[in-house]
Design a protein around this motif. Structure first.
Motif, PDB file in Angstrom:
ATOM      1  N   GLN A 159      23.280  11.243  -3.434  1.00 30.10           N
ATOM      2  CA  GLN A 159      24.481  10.407  -3.546  1.00 30.10           C
ATOM      3  C   GLN A 159      24.070   8.944  -3.662  1.00 30.10           C
ATOM      4  OE1 GLN A 159      26.856  10.803  -0.009  1.00 30.10           O
ATOM      5  NE2 GLN A 159      25.411   9.719   1.269  1.00 30.10           N
ATOM      6  N   ALA A 160      25.034   8.117  -4.024  1.00 28.30           N
ATOM      7  CA  ALA A 160      24.809   6.672  -4.123  1.00 28.30           C
ATOM      8  C   ALA A 160      26.108   5.964  -3.756  1.00 28.30           C
ATOM      9  CB  ALA A 160      24.363   6.286  -5.525  1.00 28.30           C
ATOM     10  N   MET A 161      25.995   4.851  -3.059  1.00 31.75           N
ATOM     11  CA  MET A 161      27.155   4.043  -2.690  1.00 31.75           C
ATOM     12  C   MET A 161      27.087   2.761  -3.528  1.00 31.75           C
ATOM     13  SD  MET A 161      29.886   3.834  -0.843  1.00 31.75           S
ATOM     14  CE  MET A 161      29.591   5.178   0.305  1.00 31.75           C
ATOM     15  N   LEU A 162      28.083   2.551  -4.381  1.00 32.65           N
ATOM     16  CA  LEU A 162      28.036   1.444  -5.339  1.00 32.65           C
ATOM     17  C   LEU A 162      29.248   0.522  -5.208  1.00 32.65           C
ATOM     18  CD1 LEU A 162      26.803   3.420  -8.454  1.00 32.65           C
ATOM     19  CD2 LEU A 162      25.517   1.725  -7.178  1.00 32.65           C
ATOM     20  N   ASP A 163      28.951  -0.757  -5.312  1.00 29.10           N
ATOM     21  CA  ASP A 163      29.998  -1.781  -5.396  1.00 29.10           C
ATOM     22  C   ASP A 163      30.226  -2.066  -6.875  1.00 29.10           C
ATOM     23  OD1 ASP A 163      31.608  -3.987  -5.385  1.00 29.10           O
ATOM     24  OD2 ASP A 163      30.265  -5.271  -4.227  1.00 29.10           O
ATOM     25  N   GLN A 164      31.354  -1.593  -7.412  1.00 29.05           N
ATOM     26  CA  GLN A 164      31.663  -1.763  -8.824  1.00 29.05           C
ATOM     27  C   GLN A 164      32.723  -2.830  -9.052  1.00 29.05           C
ATOM     28  OE1 GLN A 164      30.787   2.596 -10.740  1.00 29.05           O
ATOM     29  NE2 GLN A 164      32.793   2.326  -9.814  1.00 29.05           N
ATOM     30  N   SER A 165      32.956  -3.671  -8.039  1.00 28.40           N
ATOM     31  CA  SER A 165      34.042  -4.651  -8.133  1.00 28.40           C
ATOM     32  C   SER A 165      33.851  -5.604  -9.302  1.00 28.40           C
ATOM     33  CB  SER A 165      34.150  -5.437  -6.820  1.00 28.40           C
ATOM     34  OG  SER A 165      32.944  -6.116  -6.529  1.00 28.40           O
ATOM     35  N   ALA A 166      32.592  -5.940  -9.626  1.00 33.73           N
ATOM     36  CA  ALA A 166      32.349  -6.866 -10.739  1.00 33.73           C
ATOM     37  C   ALA A 166      32.701  -6.243 -12.082  1.00 33.73           C
ATOM     38  CB  ALA A 166      30.887  -7.299 -10.736  1.00 33.73           C
ATOM     39  N   LEU A 167      32.770  -4.903 -12.133  1.00 37.30           N
ATOM     40  CA  LEU A 167      33.028  -4.230 -13.397  1.00 37.30           C
ATOM     41  C   LEU A 167      34.455  -3.712 -13.510  1.00 37.30           C
ATOM     42  CD1 LEU A 167      29.721  -2.170 -13.524  1.00 37.30           C
ATOM     43  CD2 LEU A 167      30.312  -4.069 -15.023  1.00 37.30           C
ATOM     44  N   THR A 168      34.962  -3.119 -12.425  1.00 37.34           N
ATOM     45  CA  THR A 168      36.272  -2.466 -12.491  1.00 37.34           C
ATOM     46  C   THR A 168      37.354  -3.222 -11.747  1.00 37.34           C
ATOM     47  OG1 THR A 168      35.880  -1.158 -10.485  1.00 37.34           O
ATOM     48  CG2 THR A 168      35.094  -0.246 -12.559  1.00 37.34           C
ATOM     49  N   GLY A 169      36.971  -4.151 -10.858  1.00 39.62           N
ATOM     50  CA  GLY A 169      37.958  -4.846 -10.052  1.00 39.62           C
ATOM     51  C   GLY A 169      38.265  -4.134  -8.744  1.00 39.62           C
ATOM     52  N   GLU A 170      37.748  -2.930  -8.535  1.00 36.38           N
ATOM     53  CA  GLU A 170      37.984  -2.187  -7.294  1.00 36.38           C
ATOM     54  C   GLU A 170      37.098  -2.759  -6.200  1.00 36.38           C
ATOM     55  OE1 GLU A 170      39.191  -0.496  -4.459  1.00 36.38           O
ATOM     56  OE2 GLU A 170      40.119   0.471  -6.189  1.00 36.38           O
ATOM     57  N   ALA A 171      37.730  -3.293  -5.128  1.00 32.43           N
ATOM     58  CA  ALA A 171      36.971  -4.005  -4.097  1.00 32.43           C
ATOM     59  C   ALA A 171      36.185  -3.064  -3.199  1.00 32.43           C
ATOM     60  CB  ALA A 171      37.913  -4.861  -3.256  1.00 32.43           C
ATOM     61  N   MET A 172      36.729  -1.887  -2.922  1.00 31.83           N
ATOM     62  CA  MET A 172      36.067  -0.978  -1.992  1.00 31.83           C
ATOM     63  C   MET A 172      34.904  -0.265  -2.678  1.00 31.83           C
ATOM     64  SD  MET A 172      37.964  -1.526   0.617  1.00 31.83           S
ATOM     65  CE  MET A 172      37.527  -0.247   1.775  1.00 31.83           C
ATOM     66  N   PRO A 173      33.747  -0.166  -2.006  1.00 31.98           N
ATOM     67  CA  PRO A 173      32.610   0.561  -2.582  1.00 31.98           C
ATOM     68  C   PRO A 173      32.979   2.019  -2.855  1.00 31.98           C
ATOM     69  CG  PRO A 173      31.926  -0.734  -0.681  1.00 31.98           C
ATOM     70  CD  PRO A 173      33.420  -0.747  -0.691  1.00 31.98           C
ATOM     71  N   VAL A 174      32.357   2.624  -3.865  1.00 32.47           N
ATOM     72  CA  VAL A 174      32.636   4.020  -4.211  1.00 32.47           C
ATOM     73  C   VAL A 174      31.383   4.853  -4.003  1.00 32.47           C
ATOM     74  CG1 VAL A 174      34.435   3.442  -5.864  1.00 32.47           C
ATOM     75  CG2 VAL A 174      32.087   3.604  -6.650  1.00 32.47           C
ATOM     76  N   ARG A 175      31.582   6.100  -3.597  1.00 30.96           N
ATOM     77  CA  ARG A 175      30.458   7.011  -3.384  1.00 30.96           C
ATOM     78  C   ARG A 175      30.357   7.950  -4.574  1.00 30.96           C
ATOM     79  NH1 ARG A 175      30.718  10.527   1.850  1.00 30.96           N
ATOM     80  NH2 ARG A 175      32.396  11.500   0.647  1.00 30.96           N
ATOM     81  N   LEU A 176      29.189   7.975  -5.182  1.00 25.64           N
ATOM     82  CA  LEU A 176      28.945   8.843  -6.325  1.00 25.64           C
ATOM     83  C   LEU A 176      27.920   9.892  -5.929  1.00 25.64           C
ATOM     84  CD1 LEU A 176      28.661   6.201  -9.205  1.00 25.64           C
ATOM     85  CD2 LEU A 176      30.699   7.399  -8.394  1.00 25.64           C
ATOM     86  N   ALA A 186      26.792  -2.640 -11.785  1.00 24.26           N
ATOM     87  CA  ALA A 186      27.233  -2.314 -10.434  1.00 24.26           C
ATOM     88  C   ALA A 186      26.120  -2.663  -9.444  1.00 24.26           C
ATOM     89  CB  ALA A 186      27.588  -0.838 -10.330  1.00 24.26           C
ATOM     90  N   THR A 187      26.490  -2.884  -8.183  1.00 23.11           N
ATOM     91  CA  THR A 187      25.525  -3.254  -7.147  1.00 23.11           C
ATOM     92  C   THR A 187      25.378  -2.116  -6.146  1.00 23.11           C
ATOM     93  OG1 THR A 187      26.136  -5.586  -7.344  1.00 23.11           O
ATOM     94  CG2 THR A 187      24.965  -4.936  -5.344  1.00 23.11           C
ATOM     95  N   ASN A 188      24.149  -1.800  -5.798  1.00 24.03           N
ATOM     96  CA  ASN A 188      23.896  -0.749  -4.814  1.00 24.03           C
ATOM     97  C   ASN A 188      24.277  -1.244  -3.427  1.00 24.03           C
ATOM     98  OD1 ASN A 188      23.035   1.403  -3.323  1.00 24.03           O
ATOM     99  ND2 ASN A 188      20.845   1.112  -3.712  1.00 24.03           N
ATOM    100  N   ALA A 189      25.356  -0.678  -2.873  1.00 27.76           N
ATOM    101  CA  ALA A 189      25.850  -1.094  -1.563  1.00 27.76           C
ATOM    102  C   ALA A 189      25.388  -0.167  -0.446  1.00 27.76           C
ATOM    103  CB  ALA A 189      27.381  -1.145  -1.574  1.00 27.76           C
ATOM    104  N   GLY A 190      24.564   0.823  -0.777  1.00 27.57           N
ATOM    105  CA  GLY A 190      24.091   1.748   0.246  1.00 27.57           C
ATOM    106  C   GLY A 190      22.583   1.857   0.258  1.00 27.57           C
ATOM    107  N   GLU A 191      22.109   3.038   0.601  1.00 26.66           N
ATOM    108  CA  GLU A 191      20.669   3.269   0.640  1.00 26.66           C
ATOM    109  C   GLU A 191      20.111   3.333  -0.785  1.00 26.66           C
ATOM    110  OE1 GLU A 191      18.909   3.355   3.492  1.00 26.66           O
ATOM    111  OE2 GLU A 191      20.792   2.914   4.515  1.00 26.66           O
ATOM    112  N   ALA A 192      18.786   3.175  -0.903  1.00 26.67           N
ATOM    113  CA  ALA A 192      18.134   3.259  -2.207  1.00 26.67           C
ATOM    114  C   ALA A 192      18.370   4.643  -2.815  1.00 26.67           C
ATOM    115  CB  ALA A 192      16.642   2.994  -2.068  1.00 26.67           C
ATOM    116  N   PHE A 193      18.531   4.685  -4.127  1.00 27.29           N
ATOM    117  CA  PHE A 193      18.735   5.968  -4.812  1.00 27.29           C
ATOM    118  C   PHE A 193      18.036   5.938  -6.164  1.00 27.29           C
ATOM    119  CE2 PHE A 193      22.053   3.357  -6.604  1.00 27.29           C
ATOM    120  CZ  PHE A 193      22.208   3.810  -7.908  1.00 27.29           C
ATOM    121  N   ASP A 194      17.858   7.120  -6.736  1.00 24.76           N
ATOM    122  CA  ASP A 194      17.235   7.238  -8.051  1.00 24.76           C
ATOM    123  C   ASP A 194      18.312   7.313  -9.124  1.00 24.76           C
ATOM    124  OD1 ASP A 194      14.675   7.186  -7.054  1.00 24.76           O
ATOM    125  OD2 ASP A 194      14.561   9.362  -6.816  1.00 24.76           O
ATOM    126  N   LEU A 195      18.037   6.680 -10.258  1.00 28.90           N
ATOM    127  CA  LEU A 195      18.960   6.648 -11.386  1.00 28.90           C
ATOM    128  C   LEU A 195      18.245   7.177 -12.619  1.00 28.90           C
ATOM    129  CD1 LEU A 195      21.785   5.333 -12.492  1.00 28.90           C
ATOM    130  CD2 LEU A 195      20.259   3.553 -13.352  1.00 28.90           C
TER     131      LEU A 195
END
Length: 632
Positions: A159-176, A186-195
């Motif tokens: 999983q990954a926790m991302l801050d996409q506010s700069a792209l979508t306007g959604e302020a709350m981080p999303v879990r993918l 997007a900015t990684n708001a959680g632990e390191a992850f592989d992409l």
């Protein structure tokens, strides 16, 4: 500064020619004096003619033509001193105007640091740092906490926790979760992850938005200098008076005197001085305006299009309400949640900690901490077992059923708290509306804004819930960057448009608007680069004093235009009647210059009418108290 060097060189030459000529005249060497004065005029006149020809090819017509005529006529008829004075006034005015815009642009350099330059790639069991353009599809990249995702891809970790506010306007981080798509920027708001990269850097979302910015900037409506808008009328009056004076008197020197007096130095000097003073005054209130043209345009804005996240709202999760489900009080719920969340870097956890510390609570250091990234934290506080996180996460660890009364408000998130193995309470988190927004919108309307439209990439339900009760003329949600550009272009039918935003997705619209305003302190580099105005403090309230200063500076500049033209016309009539020689006309023009310049400097004392108080921010600009005592 490099583009200012020719103007600096011309200014030095004209000043040197006038000074050396004056010294030679006083030394009893009039012929050499006239040669020195002419030598200072010729480079300025040549540069002016080259620039004027380029403008005419573009279909632009300015008051520079009057200056060229006066210098040429004065040289042709031997009035070199008058020509030298005109050359100095013209070269100093154009340099000042260029300096104002150049200074504002240079101050942007510290803001443009968000774009990633390198990436970390897995290769042969090791990690290597590579340039962005070296990334290829299917490359496996490591995205550390806090890093900006460099290219489009899919999550290759659990999983990954991302801050996409700069792209979508959604302020709350999303879990993918694994194999879900991730957008670059997007900015990684959680632990390191592989992409797993799916595109190269040049084809990714962020690069596409940058291309949109470039296209929008090229399509932007031109903004002419204020002085140029009076050029055609003033040019006609000048030429008519000069020809009439020569025709009826038979003396060409009268025509030269008319042209010298008519040289629009008050406009060339006073207008940029008023605008530069306005730029400096606005900067005092944390509003960086990129040049006089942008400041002029701000004073003519009719429609305001504003993004939601980070503008009308704070852009960060905040506690909306605290509820207790057991023996603890609301303050104790916040105390335990804040104490344990000190162990987490998650944005929601940090918001809980800040709220707890805001209650002047002394938070103990948590022990036995175990964090499940994106889910929650367990640990011990004051010897008591505590768990805080998502509702299902907490319920699973206290062997309880998840509560059904979850927040119904769109965009809200419930953080649950368990203490001693029991459900102790919860905290509802949301990107709340700034408390001063209604007052701010009213102040903007009192200062010339006729339409206010919300434009956001967020969901419509969230946008309508957040803005309920606000004095808005429209709410446009679920917008992509190109749709925001189309909205800006469609709103132009109502008059000049200002766009305010802080994300990468706002950058094309900022570039397309007559005036783009970026929230610079936390905003994306692309939006700050595309904007004409940057609010150096992330508070939309800064826009109001900036707008009022723009109105005041433009009003003072307009007064200088009217006074300069009026006094020049009076001097031209006197010159045409034979009461002023070319040199006397140049001296009169100097007096007019001083008068209108002193008037222009009043822009340094513009009071935006908003009461400010100095908060504890070190050397930063004062924070606004939204007590509006607006002045016209």
């Amino acid at each position: 500064m490099f583009h200012d060097r020719p103007r600096i060189f011309l200014l030095i030459l004209s000043a040197l020619g006038l000074g050396v000529g004056a010294a030679l005249w006083l030394a009893g060497l009039p012929d050499l004096a006239r040669l020195a004065w002419g030598g200072g005029v010729v480079p300025v006149l040549a540069a002016l003619c080259v620039e004027m020809i380029g403008c005419l090819r573009k279909g632009e017509f300015g008051l520079d033509i009057v200056a060229a005529l006066s210098m040429s006529a004065a040289l042709f008829f031997g009035e070199t001193l008058a020509a030298a004075v005109v050359a100095l006034m013209y070269s100093s005015g154009t340099f000042l105007e260029s300096f104002a815009e150049g200074r504002a642009r240079r101050e942007m350099s510290d803001l443009l640091s968000r774009v990633p330059r390198t990436a970390t790639r897995h290769r042969d069991g090791q990690l290597e740092k590579i340039a962005l353009d070296a990334i290829r599809p299917k490359d496996l990249l490591l995205i550390r906490q806090g890093e900006v995702v460099p290219v489009d891809g899919t999550v290759a970790s659990a999983q990954a926790m991302l801050d996409q506010s700069a792209l979508t306007g959604e302020a709350m981080p999303v879990r993918l979760t694994r194999d879900m798509n991730v957008m670059s920027g997007a900015t990684n708001a959680g632990e390191a992850f592989d992409l797993r990269a799916t595109r190269g850097a040049a084809d990714s979302t962020y690069a596409g938005i940058v291309r949109l910015v470039d296209a929008a900037q090229k399509s932007r409506a031109p903004m002419a200098r204020m002085a140029d808008r009076y050029a055609l009328f003033f040019m006609g009056v000048t030429v008519a008076l000069a020809v009439a004076a020569w025709w009826f008197s038979g003396d060409p020197i009268r025509a030269v005197a008319v042209l010298v007096v008519a040289t629009p130095c008050p406009l060339i000097l006073a207008v940029p001085i008023a605008l530069v003073a306005g730029l400096s005054r606005a900067a005092r209130f944390g509003v960086l305006i990129k040049g006089g043209k942008a400041l002029e345009a701000m004073a003519r804005i009719c429609t305001l299009i504003v993004d939601k996240t980070g503008t009308l709202t704070d852009g960060r999760p905040q506690i909306v309400s605290v509820t207790s489900a057991g023996d603890l009080t609301d303050d104790e719920v916040l105390y335990f949640a804040g104490a344990l969340d000190q162990a987490s870097q998650h944005p929601v956890a940090q918001a809980v900690v800040a709220a707890a510390q805001g209650k002047n609570a002394r938070l103990p250091v948590p022990t036995d901490v175990v964090e499940t990234p994106g889910e929650g934290v367990t640990g011990t506080i004051d010897g008591r077992p505590v768990v805080v996180g998502g509702t299902d996460f907490v319920a699973a660890r206290i062997a309880a059923t998840a509560p059904e009364d979850r927040p119904q408000e769109p965009g809200a998130v419930l953080v649950s708290l368990g203490v001693d193995g029991k459900l102790a309470g919860g905290l509802v988190m949301a990107d709340a509306l700034r408390s001063d927004t209604p007052v701010l919108l009213a102040g903007l309307r009192r200062n010339g804004i006729e339409r206010i439209v919300l434009a956001t990439g967020d969901r419509r339900a969230v946008a309508e819930a957040v803005t309920r009760g606000l004095d808005l003329d429209g709410v446009q949600a679920d917008l992509t960057p190109d749709q925001k550009v189309l909205l800006v272009l469609s709103e132009r039918k109502n008059g000049p448009v200002m766009m305010v935003g802080d994300g990468v997705n706002d950058a094309p619209a900022l570039a397309a608007a007559d005036v783009g305003v970026a929230m610079g302190a936390r905003g994306a580099a692309a939006s700050a680069e595309a904007a004409d105005v940057v609010l150096l403090v992330d508070n939309l309230a800064r826009l109001l004093p900036g707008l009022m200063i723009a109105h005041g500076a433009r009003r003072i500049a307009f007064q200088s235009v009217v006074a300069g033209i009026g006094l020049s016309v009076a001097g031209m009539i006197a010159a045409a009647s034979g009461y002023l020689s070319p040199v006397e006309g140049a001296v009169l023009q100097e007096v007019i210059d001083v008068a209108v310049i002193l008037n222009a400097l009043r822009a340094l004392r513009i009071d935006p009418g908003v009461l400010f108080e100095q908060t504890d921010q070190g050397d930063g600009p004062p924070e606004p108290k939204m007590t509006l005592e607006t002045t016209a």
